[in-house]
Write a protein that holds these residues in place. Structure first.
Motif, PDB file in Angstrom:
ATOM      1  N   ARG A  59      -4.582   2.655 -10.178  1.00 16.19           N
ATOM      2  CA  ARG A  59      -4.958   2.415  -8.334  1.00 16.19           C
ATOM      3  C   ARG A  59      -6.036   0.215  -9.470  1.00 16.19           C
ATOM      4  O   ARG A  59      -5.130  -0.276  -8.413  1.00 16.19           O
ATOM      5  CB  ARG A  59      -6.527   3.178  -8.074  1.00 16.19           C
ATOM      6  CG  ARG A  59      -6.171   4.406  -7.501  1.00 16.19           C
ATOM      7  CD  ARG A  59      -5.479   4.198  -6.619  1.00 16.19           C
ATOM      8  NE  ARG A  59      -5.256   5.160  -5.359  1.00 16.19           N
ATOM      9  CZ  ARG A  59      -4.997   5.209  -3.990  1.00 16.19           C
ATOM     10  NH1 ARG A  59      -3.832   4.619  -4.416  1.00 16.19           N
ATOM     11  NH2 ARG A  59      -4.599   6.409  -3.418  1.00 16.19           N
ATOM     12  N   MET A  66       0.226  -1.615  -0.357  1.00 19.01           N
ATOM     13  CA  MET A  66      -0.023  -0.126   0.030  1.00 19.01           C
ATOM     14  C   MET A  66       0.581   1.460  -0.100  1.00 19.01           C
ATOM     15  O   MET A  66       0.533   2.664  -0.092  1.00 19.01           O
ATOM     16  CB  MET A  66      -1.019   0.131   0.874  1.00 19.01           C
ATOM     17  CG  MET A  66      -2.078  -1.098   0.986  1.00 19.01           C
ATOM     18  SD  MET A  66      -3.075  -1.516   2.222  1.00 19.01           S
ATOM     19  CE  MET A  66      -3.536   0.307   2.130  1.00 19.01           C
ATOM     20  N   TYR A  93       1.086   6.857  -6.654  1.00 19.67           N
ATOM     21  CA  TYR A  93      -0.219   7.394  -7.359  1.00 19.67           C
ATOM     22  C   TYR A  93       0.358   9.024  -7.022  1.00 19.67           C
ATOM     23  O   TYR A  93      -0.503   9.254  -7.831  1.00 19.67           O
ATOM     24  CB  TYR A  93      -1.318   7.185  -5.971  1.00 19.67           C
ATOM     25  CG  TYR A  93      -2.101   8.140  -5.698  1.00 19.67           C
ATOM     26  CD1 TYR A  93      -3.490   7.693  -6.695  1.00 19.67           C
ATOM     27  CD2 TYR A  93      -2.246   9.183  -5.074  1.00 19.67           C
ATOM     28  CE1 TYR A  93      -4.469   9.071  -6.758  1.00 19.67           C
ATOM     29  CE2 TYR A  93      -3.501  10.305  -5.003  1.00 19.67           C
ATOM     30  CZ  TYR A  93      -4.701   9.790  -5.867  1.00 19.67           C
ATOM     31  OH  TYR A  93      -5.685  10.978  -6.041  1.00 19.67           O
ATOM     32  N   ASN A 100       0.746   3.900  -3.130  1.00 17.35           N
ATOM     33  CA  ASN A 100       0.738   5.406  -2.618  1.00 17.35           C
ATOM     34  C   ASN A 100       1.566   6.457  -3.238  1.00 17.35           C
ATOM     35  O   ASN A 100       1.440   7.405  -4.032  1.00 17.35           O
ATOM     36  CB  ASN A 100       0.029   5.313  -1.338  1.00 17.35           C
ATOM     37  CG  ASN A 100      -0.725   4.807  -0.552  1.00 17.35           C
ATOM     38  OD1 ASN A 100      -1.580   4.810  -0.886  1.00 17.35           O
ATOM     39  ND2 ASN A 100      -0.796   4.649   0.237  1.00 17.35           N
TER      40      ASN A 100
END
Length: 631
Positions: A327, A291, A298, A295
């Motif tokens: 995503r 994760m 992203y 991120n």
């Protein structure tokens, strides 16, 4: 211990379902394609909205090119580049018709994708359950083909854990990971293709996460793998202890060993806890790590995308679609990484099941078996040698003949090889040398089923299953009529106590026979053997749990029933074998004396010492006995 080969072997078990597997893959491809196209269409809807908002702010009646020139003339070059890249009409607001069409297409695609995904899950569930069904059947068949020697070295709880817990864990792993892995792989491929279509630059930024993901997942999985192996090994060990403790619960209570049993349980439970905690904790680090990497990816895409929108290199809708794709791109990678613990746990269980499937089987029956010409019950040992341990001799060059209709009694100290002798007749173990014949036919040339159908065996340890007394007796001959069952029960004095029970022969007993006495359980097993009407009868301390009065009755019944069949009787109570036609005295795997009761007493040898120890209480040494014999 070998994740790759074991995982591939597990997947190969899906091959009988290849048609359904191909259908699953096809449905997954269609579902993923529809899902992947969705963000692109939603990006188009975003462009419609954004173009309408910007277009409404521009003066009506001019062309887009004039609006761009006006923006450049006023020094707003970035705004001019952005307007030039957009599909708009100055003075016009949002085109709700085009917006509705785009949203309808997106909704339709997502609904269709969900429908195909549901159908794929339905078929995959069928594939998984069929595969596990066959795996259970293969394990059951394998157990029936394993030699008795295999079970001698396996705790029952450990074996049960492989057959139940490990197979259930494999089923759960296949059910939860196959669909997700397939969907994740296809999603990564589809999303990556769309990302390159929209922006090769942003796609290359997104690709950076793949090697990072593989490196992180590989390092963590490597450290957790040994813990998963230990977890299921400790599970089997704990189950073995629990099964042993519960089976011997009365004995534990009698000797007051509860604290020691609890201590062993705590130690093994603690070892299982530590292995499970280590496996789950270490593998659980993967999810938050992934994760975090996602991120960072992203943020990088959002920053670079914003710059490209500002310079007119990309539309806002494409950036929005790309962010969705990013995503979708990192999510399957994260999901696959998060399944690492489940995958390792399932493969560790699969390895334990495969170890059972790979165990050495008993020698197969001959392709062209030789049936026994008669059912006389003549047994002959010809220079037989056998060892449980290759380094420890047990039976060496043993020869004997059991004539039809004779009763052969086998006596001797514990460990002399008495039970081994009859186990060899049953072909529970294979000989190291020599041969055994039944009615002139080598037992290795017969099918085991044909051999054992001629033999009735009653063990010292009784075995009853959950069912009625009638069912337990009829186990010896499923085709027997009620009259035959009652006749066998009367002959073995089972009928006498059964008729005192409220439900008679329909009385239900549990697996351990807890609602009948030890002597009654033994009588039922004797009745079961008599009902089979074998040509060869083996009684291994069959009357050890019967009271003195019942023992006399059973001896009379066995004497009548042995009149037309050969019988091998293993006995410690020498009073029960006085009328045997031949008594074999065994010591250290060899027959040291043989003869009738009177003949052996007259020789004043090993049999005389055993008999004297039981009935005269004279516990003398071998030297004293020899001296007495000499005088």
């Amino acid at each position: 211990m070998n994740f790759g080969p074991s995982a591939r072997r597990l997947l190969r078990r899906l091959s009988p379902e290849r048609t359904r597997v191909l259908a699953v893959i096809g449905l997954a491809v269609i579902s993923v394609v529809f899902s992947v196209i969705g963000p692109k269409i939603l990006g188009r809807a975003t462009d419609v909205i954004f173009s309408g908002v910007i277009g409404a702010q521009l003066p009506a009646g001019i062309s887009k090119e004039q609006a761009v020139q006006a923006a450049r003339a006023s020094g707003h070059d970035n705004f001019a580049d952005m307007v030039a890249a957009m599909d708009l009409v100055p003075g016009h607001g949002i085109d709700f018709g085009a917006l509705a069409t785009a949203l309808a297409w997106a909704l339709g695609l997502y609904v269709a994708a969900s429908g195909f995904m549901w159908l794929q899950g339905y078929l995959l569930n069928d594939v998984t359950q069929r595969t596990v069904f066959r795996l259970r059947a293969d394990v059951e068949d394998k157990i029936n083909r394993l030699p008795l020697r295999f079970f001698d070295g396996q705790p029952r709880g450990e074996l049960l854990s492989r057959v139940t817990n490990d197979i259930d864990n494999v089923s759960q792993t296949l059910q939860q990971t196959l669909s997700q892995l397939l969907t994740s792989l296809l999603t990564v491929i589809g999303v990556l293709a769309m990302m390159f279509v929209i922006s090769p630059l942003l796609a290359m930024i997104a690709l950076v996460t793949i090697p990072v993901t593989m490196l992180v997942t590989g390092q963590i999985a490597k450290r957790s793998q040994k813990h998963f192996v230990a977890q299921w090994a400790h599970t089997g060990t704990l189950n073995a202890h629990i099964e042993e403790a519960f089976t011997g619960h009365e004995l534990v209570k009698v000797f007051g060993r509860g604290p020691e049993v609890e201590q062993v349980f705590r130690e093994r439970n603690d070892a299982l806890y530590k292995a499970s905690f280590g496996a789950q904790f270490i593998s659980g680090i993967i999810m938050p790590t992934m994760m975090f990497i996602g991120n960072l990816n992203y943020v990088a895409i959002a920053v670079v995308g914003a710059v490209r929108v500002a310079t007119g290199s990309m539309s806002l809708g494409d950036v929005q679609a790309f962010i969705q794709y990013s995503r979708q791109f990192t999510q399957p990678l994260t999901q696959v990484a998060s399944m690492a613990n489940l995958l390792q746990s399932g493969v560790a269980s699969a390895e334990r099941v495969f170890e059972l499937l790979d165990a050495k089987e008993q020698e197969p029956d001959p392709a062209e078996p030789v049936p026994a010409a008669t059912r006389r019950g003549c047994v002959e040992f010809e220079h037989v040698s056998f060892r449980y341990d290759p380094e420890q001799p047990l039976i060496e060059d043993l020869s004997l003949v059991a004539d039809p209709g004779h009763t052969i009694a086998i006596v001797g100290p514990t460990g002399a090889g008495k039970t081994t002798l009859v186990n060899l007749i049953m072909r529970f173990y294979e000989l190291d040398a020599g041969r055994i014949t039944l009615d002139g036919v080598d037992i290795t040339e017969m099918r085991r089923e044909d051999l054992r159908s001629q033999i009735g065996m009653v063990l010292q340890d009784t075995w009853l299953f959950g069912g009625t007394i009638r069912d337990n007796i009829a186990y010896g001959n499923p085709r027997a009529t009620d009259e035959e069952i009652h006749a066998a029960a009367r002959a073995t004095y089972v009928d006498r106590f059964v008729r005192t029970l409220p439900d008679g022969y329909d009385t239900v007993i549990d697996e351990e026979g807890g609602n009948v006495s030890a002597g009654e359980k033994q009588l039922i097993t004797i009745a079961r053997a008599f009902l089979a009407d074998p040509s060869l009868l083996i009684l291994d301390e069959a009357t050890s749990s019967v009271d003195t009065r019942t023992e006399v009755l059973v001896q009379h019944a066995m004497a009548a029933l042995r009149s037309d069949r050969t019988s091998f009787v293993i006995a410690h109570r020498l009073s029960t074998i006085r009328d045997a036609d031949l008594i074999l005295v065994m010591e250290a795997g060899s027959i040291v004396e043989q003869g009738t009761h009177d003949e052996l007493l007259a020789t004043r040898g090993a049999y005389h010492r055993l008999y004297s120890a039981q009935f005269s209480g004279a516990l003398v040494s071998a030297d004293e006995e020899t001296a007495t014999s000499g005088s």
